[in-house]
Scaffold this motif. Sequence first.
Motif, PDB file in Angstrom:
ATOM      1  N   ASP A 181       7.601  -5.422 -20.056  1.00 17.61           N
ATOM      2  CA  ASP A 181       7.550  -3.962 -19.963  1.00 17.61           C
ATOM      3  C   ASP A 181       7.659  -3.528 -18.497  1.00 17.61           C
ATOM      4  O   ASP A 181       6.757  -3.786 -17.698  1.00 17.61           O
ATOM      5  CB  ASP A 181       6.225  -3.465 -20.554  1.00 17.61           C
ATOM      6  N   SER A 238      15.239   0.947 -13.781  1.00 18.03           N
ATOM      7  CA  SER A 238      14.864   1.401 -12.445  1.00 18.03           C
ATOM      8  C   SER A 238      14.812   0.218 -11.488  1.00 18.03           C
ATOM      9  O   SER A 238      15.223  -0.892 -11.817  1.00 18.03           O
ATOM     10  CB  SER A 238      13.485   2.071 -12.515  1.00 18.03           C
ATOM     11  N   GLU A 263       7.208  -0.801 -17.126  1.00 17.83           N
ATOM     12  CA  GLU A 263       6.125   0.112 -16.728  1.00 17.83           C
ATOM     13  C   GLU A 263       4.877  -0.666 -16.289  1.00 17.83           C
ATOM     14  O   GLU A 263       4.099  -0.185 -15.461  1.00 17.83           O
ATOM     15  CB  GLU A 263       5.764   1.048 -17.893  1.00 17.83           C
ATOM     16  N   LYS A 264       4.699  -1.852 -16.857  1.00 19.66           N
ATOM     17  CA  LYS A 264       3.520  -2.675 -16.527  1.00 19.66           C
ATOM     18  C   LYS A 264       3.839  -3.699 -15.429  1.00 19.66           C
ATOM     19  O   LYS A 264       2.930  -4.318 -14.872  1.00 19.66           O
ATOM     20  CB  LYS A 264       3.028  -3.422 -17.775  1.00 19.66           C
ATOM     21  N   THR A 316       5.134  -3.672  -8.983  1.00 14.58           N
ATOM     22  CA  THR A 316       6.090  -3.198  -7.987  1.00 14.58           C
ATOM     23  C   THR A 316       6.046  -4.176  -6.808  1.00 14.58           C
ATOM     24  O   THR A 316       5.155  -5.037  -6.742  1.00 14.58           O
ATOM     25  CB  THR A 316       5.691  -1.801  -7.482  1.00 14.58           C
TER      26      THR A 316
END
Length: 238
Positions: A189, A125, A191-192, A195
């Motif tokens: 990771d 992503s 996800e961690k 952003t």
Amino acid sequence: MIKHPNIVALDDIYESGGHLYLIMQLVSGGELFDRIVEKGFYTERDASRLIFQVLDAVKYLHDLGIVHRDLKPENLLYYSLDEDSKIMISDFGLSKMEDPGSVLSTACGTPGYVAPEVLAQKPYSKAVDCWSIGVIAYILLCGYPPFYDENDAKLFEQILKAEYEFDSPYWDDISDSAKDFIRHLMEKDPEKRFTCEQALQHPWIAGDTALDKNIHQSVSEQIKKNFAKSKWKVSPYP
């Protein structure tokens, strides 16, 4: 569609005899590394201001569903020769719209700046851009890359494991806050991983934890050593 003060604009497109001409905004301030090497004074705070501009521009892209996929120092240009010139993101040749329901999986980017999940050939992503910004921030504070090997397979092995160090003596004078900021972006990771929005709120960007100590000599020496260009070795004139 894209209008941001830190992104090189596409002003017009002309088609003629099988050729497509892209008319880009004129950016004349030169490359990021060149400017740092030429400076006599350079601090963590300077690096923080640079990264703030990059984060703000990439957050804007991400909000539009655009993933750049090739963020690296060579694609960061100064708008003008002015001392306080803004930085501009260029080269959208590998950028991609993140469509709802679709996944990004094409292995692309520049070795050394590419995120672990891309190398692992997993769907990825916009978090890949945040990883690249972390790599850029690392280089801006020491002058050398966090991952390096002349053998690409060994280089990719390092990145896949997210193995990097804050080596002495190059990082001895760098704040713990800067290191913490980098760790959150160069998080294995996705996800961690921070952003852009989270990174913009970190005290090293939004607060006053970036140090004012002059680190120019060490950083510029390492940039010249690790990112040497022919124009630093020979006269720029023909």
